[in-house]
Design a protein around this motif. Structure first.
Motif, mmCIF file in Angstrom:
data_model
loop_
_atom_site.group_PDB
_atom_site.id
_atom_site.type_symbol
_atom_site.label_atom_id
_atom_site.label_comp_id
_atom_site.label_asym_id
_atom_site.label_seq_id
_atom_site.Cartn_x
_atom_site.Cartn_y
_atom_site.Cartn_z
ATOM 1 N N VAL A 93 12.396 -1.184 -16.108
ATOM 2 C CA VAL A 93 12.372 -0.903 -14.674
ATOM 3 C C VAL A 93 11.775 -2.133 -14.016
ATOM 4 O O VAL A 93 10.599 -2.446 -14.213
ATOM 5 C CB VAL A 93 11.530 0.350 -14.348
ATOM 6 N N THR A 94 12.568 -2.852 -13.249
ATOM 7 C CA THR A 94 12.138 -4.136 -12.709
ATOM 8 C C THR A 94 12.237 -4.139 -11.182
ATOM 9 O O THR A 94 12.757 -3.200 -10.565
ATOM 10 C CB THR A 94 12.991 -5.277 -13.282
ATOM 11 N N ILE A 95 11.774 -5.232 -10.617
ATOM 12 C CA ILE A 95 11.805 -5.372 -9.168
ATOM 13 C C ILE A 95 11.966 -6.849 -8.830
ATOM 14 O O ILE A 95 11.730 -7.730 -9.669
ATOM 15 C CB ILE A 95 10.518 -4.780 -8.531
ATOM 16 N N SER A 96 12.353 -7.139 -7.604
ATOM 17 C CA SER A 96 12.549 -8.511 -7.151
ATOM 18 C C SER A 96 11.334 -8.973 -6.345
ATOM 19 O O SER A 96 10.667 -8.160 -5.696
ATOM 20 C CB SER A 96 13.799 -8.582 -6.263
ATOM 21 N N PRO A 97 11.028 -10.275 -6.351
ATOM 22 C CA PRO A 97 9.914 -10.772 -5.538
ATOM 23 C C PRO A 97 10.134 -10.584 -4.038
ATOM 24 O O PRO A 97 9.178 -10.600 -3.254
ATOM 25 C CB PRO A 97 9.822 -12.257 -5.910
ATOM 26 N N GLU A 98 11.395 -10.356 -3.637
ATOM 27 C CA GLU A 98 11.698 -10.160 -2.226
ATOM 28 C C GLU A 98 11.594 -8.701 -1.796
ATOM 29 O O GLU A 98 11.659 -8.403 -0.598
ATOM 30 C CB GLU A 98 13.113 -10.674 -1.914
ATOM 31 N N HIS A 99 11.418 -7.799 -2.752
ATOM 32 C CA HIS A 99 11.259 -6.391 -2.402
ATOM 33 C C HIS A 99 9.895 -6.148 -1.760
ATOM 34 O O HIS A 99 8.951 -6.920 -1.934
ATOM 35 C CB HIS A 99 11.405 -5.506 -3.638
ATOM 36 N N SER A 100 9.780 -5.036 -1.069
ATOM 37 C CA SER A 100 8.518 -4.721 -0.395
ATOM 38 C C SER A 100 7.533 -4.082 -1.360
ATOM 39 O O SER A 100 7.922 -3.473 -2.370
ATOM 40 C CB SER A 100 8.765 -3.763 0.776
ATOM 41 N N VAL A 101 6.257 -4.215 -1.052
ATOM 42 C CA VAL A 101 5.218 -3.600 -1.883
ATOM 43 C C VAL A 101 5.320 -2.078 -1.813
ATOM 44 O O VAL A 101 4.975 -1.381 -2.765
ATOM 45 C CB VAL A 101 3.815 -4.075 -1.465
ATOM 46 N N TRP A 102 5.811 -1.562 -0.701
ATOM 47 C CA TRP A 102 5.959 -0.106 -0.580
ATOM 48 C C TRP A 102 7.056 0.390 -1.528
ATOM 49 O O TRP A 102 6.932 1.448 -2.130
ATOM 50 C CB TRP A 102 6.271 0.259 0.868
ATOM 51 N N HIS A 103 8.114 -0.403 -1.657
ATOM 52 C CA HIS A 103 9.184 -0.067 -2.594
ATOM 53 C C HIS A 103 8.651 -0.090 -4.030
ATOM 54 O O HIS A 103 8.987 0.775 -4.852
ATOM 55 C CB HIS A 103 10.342 -1.053 -2.435
ATOM 56 N N ALA A 104 7.815 -1.077 -4.324
ATOM 57 C CA ALA A 104 7.223 -1.176 -5.659
ATOM 58 C C ALA A 104 6.385 0.061 -5.965
ATOM 59 O O ALA A 104 6.457 0.633 -7.060
ATOM 60 C CB ALA A 104 6.360 -2.435 -5.765
ATOM 61 N N ALA A 105 5.584 0.497 -4.994
ATOM 62 C CA ALA A 105 4.748 1.678 -5.194
ATOM 63 C C ALA A 105 5.607 2.922 -5.418
ATOM 64 O O ALA A 105 5.300 3.764 -6.274
ATOM 65 C CB ALA A 105 3.831 1.876 -3.994
ATOM 66 N N GLN A 106 6.693 3.030 -4.671
ATOM 67 C CA GLN A 106 7.586 4.179 -4.822
ATOM 68 C C GLN A 106 8.235 4.210 -6.203
ATOM 69 O O GLN A 106 8.366 5.268 -6.826
ATOM 70 C CB GLN A 106 8.647 4.144 -3.721
ATOM 71 N N ILE A 107 8.632 3.042 -6.706
ATOM 72 C CA ILE A 107 9.247 2.974 -8.040
ATOM 73 C C ILE A 107 8.239 3.367 -9.112
ATOM 74 O O ILE A 107 8.561 4.123 -10.040
ATOM 75 C CB ILE A 107 9.791 1.554 -8.309
ATOM 76 N N MET A 108 7.017 2.865 -9.000
ATOM 77 C CA MET A 108 5.983 3.194 -9.985
ATOM 78 C C MET A 108 5.748 4.699 -10.048
ATOM 79 O O MET A 108 5.622 5.284 -11.126
ATOM 80 C CB MET A 108 4.680 2.471 -9.651
ATOM 81 N N LEU A 109 5.694 5.329 -8.877
ATOM 82 C CA LEU A 109 5.475 6.777 -8.832
ATOM 83 C C LEU A 109 6.664 7.539 -9.403
ATOM 84 O O LEU A 109 6.497 8.490 -10.169
ATOM 85 C CB LEU A 109 5.206 7.217 -7.393
ATOM 86 N N ALA A 110 7.867 7.117 -9.045
ATOM 87 C CA ALA A 110 9.066 7.826 -9.483
ATOM 88 C C ALA A 110 9.312 7.665 -10.981
ATOM 89 O O ALA A 110 9.766 8.590 -11.654
ATOM 90 C CB ALA A 110 10.276 7.336 -8.696
ATOM 91 N N GLU A 111 9.008 6.482 -11.515
ATOM 92 C CA GLU A 111 9.294 6.190 -12.918
ATOM 93 C C GLU A 111 8.090 6.413 -13.832
ATOM 94 O O GLU A 111 8.197 6.239 -15.046
ATOM 95 C CB GLU A 111 9.765 4.735 -13.052
ATOM 96 N N HIS A 112 6.948 6.755 -13.239
ATOM 97 C CA HIS A 112 5.728 6.999 -14.015
ATOM 98 C C HIS A 112 5.338 5.774 -14.849
ATOM 99 O O HIS A 112 5.052 5.863 -16.041
ATOM 100 C CB HIS A 112 5.888 8.221 -14.926
ATOM 101 N N VAL A 113 5.359 4.615 -14.193
ATOM 102 C CA VAL A 113 4.931 3.374 -14.839
ATOM 103 C C VAL A 113 3.814 2.764 -14.006
ATOM 104 O O VAL A 113 3.709 3.002 -12.803
ATOM 105 C CB VAL A 113 6.093 2.369 -14.986
ATOM 106 N N SER A 114 2.976 1.966 -14.660
ATOM 107 C CA SER A 114 1.842 1.369 -13.960
ATOM 108 C C SER A 114 2.024 -0.123 -13.707
ATOM 109 O O SER A 114 1.116 -0.779 -13.194
ATOM 110 C CB SER A 114 0.552 1.590 -14.758
ATOM 111 N N GLY A 115 3.199 -0.653 -14.061
ATOM 112 C CA GLY A 115 3.462 -2.056 -13.813
ATOM 113 C C GLY A 115 4.950 -2.328 -13.817
ATOM 114 O O GLY A 115 5.724 -1.638 -14.497
ATOM 115 N N LEU A 116 5.376 -3.324 -13.054
ATOM 116 C CA LEU A 116 6.790 -3.675 -12.953
ATOM 117 C C LEU A 116 6.985 -5.171 -13.182
ATOM 118 O O LEU A 116 6.362 -5.992 -12.496
ATOM 119 C CB LEU A 116 7.336 -3.328 -11.568
ATOM 120 N N PRO A 117 7.847 -5.556 -14.127
ATOM 121 C CA PRO A 117 8.215 -6.964 -14.250
ATOM 122 C C PRO A 117 8.987 -7.395 -13.003
ATOM 123 O O PRO A 117 9.794 -6.627 -12.467
ATOM 124 C CB PRO A 117 9.115 -6.997 -15.490
ATOM 125 N N VAL A 118 8.743 -8.605 -12.553
ATOM 126 C CA VAL A 118 9.418 -9.138 -11.370
ATOM 127 C C VAL A 118 10.417 -10.201 -11.832
ATOM 128 O O VAL A 118 10.036 -11.186 -12.472
ATOM 129 C CB VAL A 118 8.409 -9.742 -10.381
#
Length: 217
Positions: free
Chosen positions: A12-37
């Motif tokens: 489950v990854t994310i882009s450096p251009e994504h918003s921090v709010w999107h990152a928080a939503q992904i972490m909550l939805a996927e039950h992960v505590s960190g995302l590779p960028v």
């Protein structure tokens, strides 16, 4: 075992251009505590974690101590809407062919929860503390070993593995399914090593005649 044997390949990854709010939503939805960028080419450029998000201005977190450059950096991290502004970079990584002992060492020394696994420059997995704990949890005692000769060979093999912490080998006697271990070991710690090894092979039903060698005056 190697990192490739236990790493998670569901990324489950994310882009450096994504918003921090999107990152928080992904972490909550996927039950992960960190995302590779990852950048547009799929290369790993950073890592954003719960710890990074907990320093946000939305939570009223103060900027902390430090000089002007450190405080300016903290200001950007706490208020920018882009993941790229608060992610950790460069990222500590590990190769898929590395032994688990190296992963355990890096996680412990750097006090981190996860390591991105790379096949340069691409991300191929994540190995976490939980992955290493699963290895321990699925271990357990060996299956019962039957036959005097099989037991004898298993005991000699295990004690040979422990040879680097034993100043001498104990005496082993296996007959009619009964095991007796004897001898004067170099220290109480060595005695406990031998007892642990024998117990792991045959259980607690062996005859224990181990002693500790008396110190020479």
């Amino acid at each position: 075992m190697y990192v490739r044997d236990v790493m998670s390949t569901r990324l489950v990854t994310i882009s450096p251009e994504h918003s921090v709010w999107h990152a928080a939503q992904i972490m909550l939805a996927e039950h992960v505590s960190g995302l590779p960028v990852l950048d547009d080419g799929g290369a790993l450029v950073g890592l954003v974690t719960e710890g990074d998000l907990l320093r946000r201005s939305e939570l009223g977190t103060p900027l902390g101590e430090g000089g002007a450059p450190e405080r300016a950096r903290a200001y950007v991290q706490s208020r920018s809407w882009k993941v790229g502004a608060l992610m950790s970079s460069p990222v500590l990584t590990i190769g898929e062919d590395a032994p688990l002992s190296k992963a355990a060492m890096l996680l412990g020394v750097h006090r981190i929860k996860r390591l991105p696994v790379v096949r340069d420059p691409q991300l191929v997995g994540i190995v976490s503390r939980a992955d290493l704990l699963k290895v321990i949890a699925t271990g357990g005692p060996d299956a019962e070993i039957r036959g005097d000769e099989a037991v004898r060979r298993a005991l000699h093999a295990r004690l040979a593995e422990a040879g680097n912490v034993l100043s001498r080998q104990p005496e082993l006697h296996v007959e009619a399914g009964r095991v007796r271990v004897a001898g004067a070991m170099g220290s109480p710690a060595e005695l406990e090593v031998v007892r642990m090894v024998v117990d792991s092979v045959v259980g607690s039903g062996f005859k224990d005649e181990l002693t500790v060698e008396k110190e020479r005056e």
